[in-house]
Design a protein around this motif. Structure first.
Motif, PDB file in Angstrom:
ATOM      1  N   PRO A 222      60.864  71.674 160.407  1.00 17.39           N
ATOM      2  CA  PRO A 222      62.275  71.977 160.085  1.00 17.39           C
ATOM      3  C   PRO A 222      63.015  70.734 159.596  1.00 17.39           C
ATOM      4  CG  PRO A 222      61.667  72.881 162.230  1.00 17.39           C
ATOM      5  CD  PRO A 222      60.551  71.980 161.812  1.00 17.39           C
ATOM      6  N   ARG A 223      63.767  70.885 158.514  1.00 12.08           N
ATOM      7  CA  ARG A 223      64.531  69.761 157.960  1.00 12.08           C
ATOM      8  C   ARG A 223      65.656  69.318 158.889  1.00 12.08           C
ATOM      9  NH1 ARG A 223      61.171  67.312 154.915  1.00 12.08           N
ATOM     10  NH2 ARG A 223      59.883  68.858 153.840  1.00 12.08           N
ATOM     11  N   GLU A 224      66.088  70.227 159.753  1.00 10.50           N
ATOM     12  CA  GLU A 224      67.168  69.868 160.668  1.00 10.50           C
ATOM     13  C   GLU A 224      66.767  68.732 161.596  1.00 10.50           C
ATOM     14  OE1 GLU A 224      65.985  72.833 160.234  1.00 10.50           O
ATOM     15  OE2 GLU A 224      67.586  73.977 159.237  1.00 10.50           O
ATOM     16  N   LEU A 225      65.477  68.642 161.913  1.00  8.26           N
ATOM     17  CA  LEU A 225      65.028  67.579 162.798  1.00  8.26           C
ATOM     18  C   LEU A 225      65.160  66.212 162.122  1.00  8.26           C
ATOM     19  CD1 LEU A 225      61.834  69.246 164.338  1.00  8.26           C
ATOM     20  CD2 LEU A 225      64.123  69.080 165.327  1.00  8.26           C
ATOM     21  N   TYR A 226      64.840  66.144 160.838  1.00  5.90           N
ATOM     22  CA  TYR A 226      65.021  64.883 160.121  1.00  5.90           C
ATOM     23  C   TYR A 226      66.499  64.516 160.016  1.00  5.90           C
ATOM     24  CZ  TYR A 226      60.113  65.152 158.708  1.00  5.90           C
ATOM     25  OH  TYR A 226      58.747  65.204 158.714  1.00  5.90           O
ATOM     26  N   GLU A 227      67.356  65.519 159.802  1.00  7.82           N
ATOM     27  CA  GLU A 227      68.793  65.251 159.727  1.00  7.82           C
ATOM     28  C   GLU A 227      69.315  64.736 161.070  1.00  7.82           C
ATOM     29  OE1 GLU A 227      70.533  68.867 158.454  1.00  7.82           O
ATOM     30  OE2 GLU A 227      69.619  68.813 156.443  1.00  7.82           O
ATOM     31  N   ALA A 228      68.836  65.344 162.165  1.00  7.68           N
ATOM     32  CA  ALA A 228      69.265  64.883 163.483  1.00  7.68           C
ATOM     33  C   ALA A 228      68.769  63.466 163.756  1.00  7.68           C
ATOM     34  CB  ALA A 228      68.758  65.841 164.562  1.00  7.68           C
ATOM     35  N   ALA A 229      67.525  63.175 163.326  1.00  3.07           N
ATOM     36  CA  ALA A 229      66.990  61.833 163.531  1.00  3.07           C
ATOM     37  C   ALA A 229      67.776  60.793 162.732  1.00  3.07           C
ATOM     38  CB  ALA A 229      65.519  61.796 163.143  1.00  3.07           C
ATOM     39  N   SER A 230      68.171  61.153 161.502  1.00  2.00           N
ATOM     40  CA  SER A 230      68.949  60.206 160.697  1.00  2.00           C
ATOM     41  C   SER A 230      70.334  59.981 161.274  1.00  2.00           C
ATOM     42  CB  SER A 230      69.053  60.713 159.259  1.00  2.00           C
ATOM     43  OG  SER A 230      69.753  61.953 159.219  1.00  2.00           O
ATOM     44  N   LEU A 231      70.931  61.040 161.857  1.00  2.00           N
ATOM     45  CA  LEU A 231      72.231  60.875 162.496  1.00  2.00           C
ATOM     46  C   LEU A 231      72.144  59.964 163.722  1.00  2.00           C
ATOM     47  CD1 LEU A 231      73.671  64.509 162.273  1.00  2.00           C
ATOM     48  CD2 LEU A 231      74.347  62.501 160.931  1.00  2.00           C
ATOM     49  N   ASP A 232      70.976  59.974 164.370  1.00  2.00           N
ATOM     50  CA  ASP A 232      70.775  59.091 165.522  1.00  2.00           C
ATOM     51  C   ASP A 232      70.431  57.662 165.105  1.00  2.00           C
ATOM     52  OD1 ASP A 232      71.333  61.130 167.246  1.00  2.00           O
ATOM     53  OD2 ASP A 232      69.234  61.707 167.520  1.00  2.00           O
ATOM     54  N   LYS A 238      60.603  55.483 162.383  1.00  2.00           N
ATOM     55  CA  LYS A 238      60.983  56.199 163.604  1.00  2.00           C
ATOM     56  C   LYS A 238      60.982  57.702 163.375  1.00  2.00           C
ATOM     57  CE  LYS A 238      62.404  56.290 167.876  1.00  2.00           C
ATOM     58  NZ  LYS A 238      61.509  55.868 168.982  1.00  2.00           N
ATOM     59  N   SER A 239      61.441  58.149 162.212  1.00  6.76           N
ATOM     60  CA  SER A 239      61.404  59.582 161.906  1.00  6.76           C
ATOM     61  C   SER A 239      59.973  60.089 161.839  1.00  6.76           C
ATOM     62  CB  SER A 239      62.114  59.849 160.574  1.00  6.76           C
ATOM     63  OG  SER A 239      63.476  59.504 160.651  1.00  6.76           O
ATOM     64  N   PHE A 240      59.062  59.243 161.316  1.00  4.68           N
ATOM     65  CA  PHE A 240      57.664  59.660 161.230  1.00  4.68           C
ATOM     66  C   PHE A 240      57.042  59.800 162.616  1.00  4.68           C
ATOM     67  CE2 PHE A 240      53.175  58.367 161.129  1.00  4.68           C
ATOM     68  CZ  PHE A 240      52.662  59.389 160.358  1.00  4.68           C
ATOM     69  N   THR A 241      57.287  58.809 163.480  1.00  4.63           N
ATOM     70  CA  THR A 241      56.657  58.827 164.804  1.00  4.63           C
ATOM     71  C   THR A 241      57.285  59.851 165.744  1.00  4.63           C
ATOM     72  OG1 THR A 241      58.119  57.014 165.494  1.00  4.63           O
ATOM     73  CG2 THR A 241      55.924  56.437 164.640  1.00  4.63           C
ATOM     74  N   SER A 242      58.573  60.142 165.569  1.00  6.76           N
ATOM     75  CA  SER A 242      59.250  61.051 166.501  1.00  6.76           C
ATOM     76  C   SER A 242      59.327  62.487 166.002  1.00  6.76           C
ATOM     77  CB  SER A 242      60.667  60.546 166.791  1.00  6.76           C
ATOM     78  OG  SER A 242      61.431  60.482 165.597  1.00  6.76           O
ATOM     79  N   VAL A 243      59.224  62.706 164.695  1.00  6.33           N
ATOM     80  CA  VAL A 243      59.358  64.058 164.144  1.00  6.33           C
ATOM     81  C   VAL A 243      58.065  64.512 163.468  1.00  6.33           C
ATOM     82  CG1 VAL A 243      60.630  65.543 162.542  1.00  6.33           C
ATOM     83  CG2 VAL A 243      61.842  63.749 163.810  1.00  6.33           C
ATOM     84  N   LEU A 245      54.875  63.076 163.169  1.00  7.83           N
ATOM     85  CA  LEU A 245      53.600  62.948 163.873  1.00  7.83           C
ATOM     86  C   LEU A 245      53.402  63.984 164.977  1.00  7.83           C
ATOM     87  CD1 LEU A 245      51.012  61.325 164.000  1.00  7.83           C
ATOM     88  CD2 LEU A 245      52.129  59.740 165.573  1.00  7.83           C
ATOM     89  N   PRO A 246      54.411  64.298 165.813  1.00 12.14           N
ATOM     90  CA  PRO A 246      54.188  65.346 166.821  1.00 12.14           C
ATOM     91  C   PRO A 246      53.830  66.695 166.226  1.00 12.14           C
ATOM     92  CG  PRO A 246      56.108  64.034 167.399  1.00 12.14           C
ATOM     93  CD  PRO A 246      55.701  63.605 166.024  1.00 12.14           C
ATOM     94  N   PHE A 247      54.413  67.043 165.077  1.00 16.84           N
ATOM     95  CA  PHE A 247      54.077  68.312 164.438  1.00 16.84           C
ATOM     96  C   PHE A 247      52.676  68.289 163.831  1.00 16.84           C
ATOM     97  CE2 PHE A 247      58.492  69.411 164.825  1.00 16.84           C
ATOM     98  CZ  PHE A 247      58.517  70.796 164.790  1.00 16.84           C
ATOM     99  N   LEU A 248      52.264  67.126 163.332  1.00 17.97           N
ATOM    100  CA  LEU A 248      50.970  67.032 162.666  1.00 17.97           C
ATOM    101  C   LEU A 248      49.810  66.749 163.610  1.00 17.97           C
ATOM    102  CD1 LEU A 248      51.902  64.959 159.488  1.00 17.97           C
ATOM    103  CD2 LEU A 248      51.790  67.434 159.744  1.00 17.97           C
ATOM    104  N   ARG A 249      50.089  66.392 164.861  1.00 22.07           N
ATOM    105  CA  ARG A 249      49.025  66.007 165.784  1.00 22.07           C
ATOM    106  C   ARG A 249      47.973  67.110 165.980  1.00 22.07           C
ATOM    107  NH1 ARG A 249      51.986  64.127 169.539  1.00 22.07           N
ATOM    108  NH2 ARG A 249      51.857  61.930 168.922  1.00 22.07           N
TER     109      ARG A 249
END
Length: 332
Positions: A222-232, A238-243, A245-249
């Motif tokens: 979901p693109r919303e997760l990247y938007e939330a990560a950028s707002l943080d 950091k977006s790769f490791t937190s958003v 990578l968990p989906f691709l694991r």
């Protein structure tokens, strides 16, 4: 069967009346249960043809190979139609040979090197596909599909031509670039260079599968997760490791497992390139089983080696399934 309904009497006050509701016909519950049971059996009926084909095409050859591994089967037995059972003699002969363990060690290192290169390059190309524009993505996808769809023998023939000693393209290019000593270089002369060419071939043919499937997996995030990560305040890493990578694991686990199996049992690329040479130094377990069984006509020994190879793959499969089950338990 009756239910209560609300109305008004002649004085305008609310009144409660009982209305009759027709009861369901007798046997309706039993019929619905029988229908649900029939519906539950439909998936098994649909799977039955595939299961039968698997048993016939894979199960029976596996059983036959297991039976051959317990026999002394050489040209004399074949000509005279003799069946000589020798128990575990073939397995003892194989397991006590130092050459067999050298082949096992070589197969493990060869598989590990190929899988690391395949997963690394495939992951990078898959992530690149997710960031490219439509035209560039389509162009790269077409190239990957063409490389993936090329038959193994055809691809091996192309690489033999590229790395040919006298008229190879690679030697010609290196000579033009100034490495004149490579003008007549024999790439299949040593163990390392032969494995290098075979590894390049296998990686080239396997990367498209990883890259295309990884790109498909990235489209489900979901693109919303990247938007939330950028707002943080998360950066690209950091977006790769937190958003991402968990989906691709889970995909990376399953793809790595498949690549281990496919590389471990690679036969055509190695045999067609140099038949396990020079001096049998590039033989892996499938090549070793073929050479011992068909080449030396020790069919029982060859069957024992191939059965040990299948056993090794089953151990790898069991480890992967245990890892997947543990991951599912952790998610619950």
């Amino acid at each position: 069967m009756s239910v209560q309904t609300e109305g008004t009497d002649t004085a305008g006050k609310p009144a409660v009346r009982k209305a009759r509701v027709p009861a369901p016909p007798r046997g309706a519950d039993g019929a619905s249960r029988a229908s649900s049971r029939r519906g539950a059996g439909v998936p098994y009926l649909l799977l039955l043809p595939a299961l039968l084909a698997t048993v016939i095409l894979l199960g029976w050859p596996l059983v036959k190979n297991g039976m051959l591994s317990f026999q002394n089967l050489n040209p004399r037995q074949l000509i005279q139609h003799l069946t000589e059972w020798n128990g575990f003699a073939n397995y003892r002969e194989v397991l006590t040979e130092a050459e067999f363990w050298h082949v096992v060690e070589r197969s493990v290192f060869f598989t590990a090197a190929n899988v690391v290169l395949i997963m690394g390059a495939g992951t990078l190309i898959g992530l690149l596909l997710a960031r490219l524009g439509k035209k560039m993505r389509l162009t790269l996808l077409v190239g990957l599909v063409l490389a993936w769809a090329m038959p193994v023998v055809a691809a091996t023939t192309v690489y033999q031509w590229l790395f040919a000693q006298r008229f190879g393209v690679v030697n010609w290019v290196l000579d033009k670039l100034g490495w004149h000593s490579m003008a007549d270089h024999n790439w299949l002369e040593t163990q390392f260079s032969t494995f290098a060419v075979v590894t390049l071939l296998i990686v080239w043919m396997s990367v498209p599968f990883v890259a295309i499937n990884l790109y498909a997996a990235t489209t489900t995030i979901p693109r919303e997760l990247y938007e939330a990560a950028s707002l943080d305040g998360a950066g690209a890493w950091k977006s790769f490791t937190s958003v991402t990578l968990p989906f691709l694991r889970p995909f990376l686990y399953s793809t790595t497992f498949l690549e281990v199996i496919w590389v471990f049992k690679s036969f055509t690329q190695i045999f067609a390139m140099n038949e396990g040479g020079p001096d049998h130094l590039t033989e892996t377990l499938p090549i070793y089983a073929y050479v011992q069984g068909v080449g030396n006509q020790h069919f029982g020994v060859g069957a024992a080696i191939s059965f040990l190879t299948i056993l090794a793959l089953l151990i790898i499969t069991s480890y992967y399934l245990r890892m997947v089950l543990k991951q599912e338990e952790d998610e619950l």
